[in-house]
Write a protein that holds these residues in place. Sequence first.
Motif, PDB file in Angstrom:
ATOM      1  N   ARG A 112       0.831  -1.210   0.000  1.00 45.64           N
ATOM      2  CA  ARG A 112       0.000   0.000   0.000  1.00 45.64           C
ATOM      3  C   ARG A 112       0.864   1.259   0.000  1.00 45.64           C
ATOM      4  NH1 ARG A 112      -3.138  -2.916   3.782  1.00 45.64           N
ATOM      5  NH2 ARG A 112      -2.167  -1.780   5.504  1.00 45.64           N
TER       6      ARG A 112
ATOM      7  N   ARG B 253       2.290   1.831  -3.594  1.00 35.91           N
ATOM      8  CA  ARG B 253       1.415   1.759  -4.768  1.00 35.91           C
ATOM      9  C   ARG B 253       1.203   3.122  -5.422  1.00 35.91           C
ATOM     10  NH1 ARG B 253      -3.356  -2.222  -4.376  1.00 35.91           N
ATOM     11  NH2 ARG B 253      -1.777  -3.548  -5.299  1.00 35.91           N
ATOM     12  N   GLU B 254       0.969   4.168  -4.621  1.00 35.15           N
ATOM     13  CA  GLU B 254       0.606   5.460  -5.202  1.00 35.15           C
ATOM     14  C   GLU B 254       1.727   6.021  -6.083  1.00 35.15           C
ATOM     15  OE1 GLU B 254      -0.464  10.071  -4.009  1.00 35.15           O
ATOM     16  OE2 GLU B 254      -0.395   8.552  -2.424  1.00 35.15           O
ATOM     17  N   GLU B 255       2.946   6.098  -5.539  1.00 34.44           N
ATOM     18  CA  GLU B 255       4.034   6.688  -6.323  1.00 34.44           C
ATOM     19  C   GLU B 255       4.291   5.888  -7.594  1.00 34.44           C
ATOM     20  OE1 GLU B 255       8.656   8.248  -5.991  1.00 34.44           O
ATOM     21  OE2 GLU B 255       7.951   6.727  -4.594  1.00 34.44           O
TER      22      GLU B 255
ATOM     23  N   LEU C 143       2.158   3.982  -9.339  1.00 32.01           N
ATOM     24  CA  LEU C 143       1.093   4.199 -10.321  1.00 32.01           C
ATOM     25  C   LEU C 143       1.168   5.586 -10.942  1.00 32.01           C
ATOM     26  CD1 LEU C 143      -1.970   2.484  -8.565  1.00 32.01           C
ATOM     27  CD2 LEU C 143      -0.654   1.657 -10.537  1.00 32.01           C
ATOM     28  N   VAL C 144       1.507   6.602 -10.133  1.00 38.09           N
ATOM     29  CA  VAL C 144       1.629   7.968 -10.655  1.00 38.09           C
ATOM     30  C   VAL C 144       2.737   8.036 -11.703  1.00 38.09           C
ATOM     31  CG1 VAL C 144       2.384  10.316 -10.077  1.00 38.09           C
ATOM     32  CG2 VAL C 144       0.641   9.191  -8.690  1.00 38.09           C
TER      33      VAL C 144
ATOM     34  N   TYR D 129       7.625  17.241  -6.098  1.00 30.44           N
ATOM     35  CA  TYR D 129       7.259  15.816  -6.154  1.00 30.44           C
ATOM     36  C   TYR D 129       8.434  14.991  -6.690  1.00 30.44           C
ATOM     37  CZ  TYR D 129       4.706  11.521  -6.924  1.00 30.44           C
ATOM     38  OH  TYR D 129       4.321  10.210  -6.867  1.00 30.44           O
TER      39      TYR D 129
END
Length: 389
Positions: free
Chosen positions: A333, A336-338, A340-341, A384
């Motif tokens: 978890r 996952r975000e970084e 997918l981005v 970012y």
Amino acid sequence: MHAERFDLAILGGGLAGLALACALRQTRLKIALVEQRAPARLPGWDARIYAVSPANAGFLQELGVWKHLPIERLATVQTMKICGDAGARLVFSAYESGVSELAWIVESSLMACELWESVKRQANLTLLCPAQPKAVEISEDHAHLLLSDGSALSARLVVGADGRDSWLRQAVGLSAINFDYGDMGVVANFSCELPHRSIARQWFLGASVLAWLPMAGERVSLVWSLPDDQASDLLTLGAEEFCRRVAAAGGNELGKLALLTPPAAFPLRLLQVPQTVAFRLALLGDAAHGIHPLSGHGINLGFQDARVLAQLLATTPEWQDIGSQRLLRRYQRARREETLVMQGATHALRQLFRHTLPALRPLRNVGMNLTNALPVIKNLLVRYAVGPF
């Protein structure tokens, strides 16, 4: 057969796997690292270079590795200039964004050799090299590994850091979705006639994406993403014509180029792995994801995988099972975000500029110019990219 028991077995001694091992050097964990061959210093300049984010330079500093990298081989990116295919421009500046640099340009072999030297001296680590896994079996309390030389080991957790074509991922049946771009990434290093001024340059040229990354001294590294047939044609050129072609593609911004390393090429693929963990198993680095190289961000994802997983394992109480799927899902978890981005952004950019629809050309270039005119948006993008401090 007697199998030595470990808490953690890491399959793969690439940058991400070595960083994970090194990050766990002060823990109680008993670690095995399985690798087929040790990294080696190249006689000249390494054509495989990475744009390491400031956050990951800080991570390598925490590992005690950064200070051993030869300063004369390092370069910073202070500015990044991106050119569209119809005159659009987008410029990112470290100074304007209030950061010391956008990235560090580092040769892959330099980082690998320093990390390797660190783990060789690591008290809680057993280095198995040359060695490669042959079979894996998961039981209630351990993962059991059989190596190709007939030896065996078991561990409470096995981590696959064994690259894009991960043996472990395939052996346990974790699915992977490959999207073949039909492109090759052509890489080479050059000395340049004019100073690069620490500027990374990138051009979207319709079917191809050209990037020049500043290296130490007046040198640049090429990453040119081209359709397979064009890349193959490029590799057949003699050194002088190859240099002329690369210089011309970049508008001769750095004058004449002279080849320092023979050009090489590798296929470009997007790799998505829906599940990067299972009971007693976790994947990281290229085994867990693959992105288009136009962002230069691939190794940064791998280092952050290592940092997050190491932090999770280091803070897990001794009584808790580090191989439990519930625990490992926290790592999945968190990453996952970084992932997918970055996968979504690089894939969308590549598809947007590859499209030949006439209506898209002005739209994508207007979008670049608009972003360039909005400092707040640009600074957010830079923040970012460079990562947390």
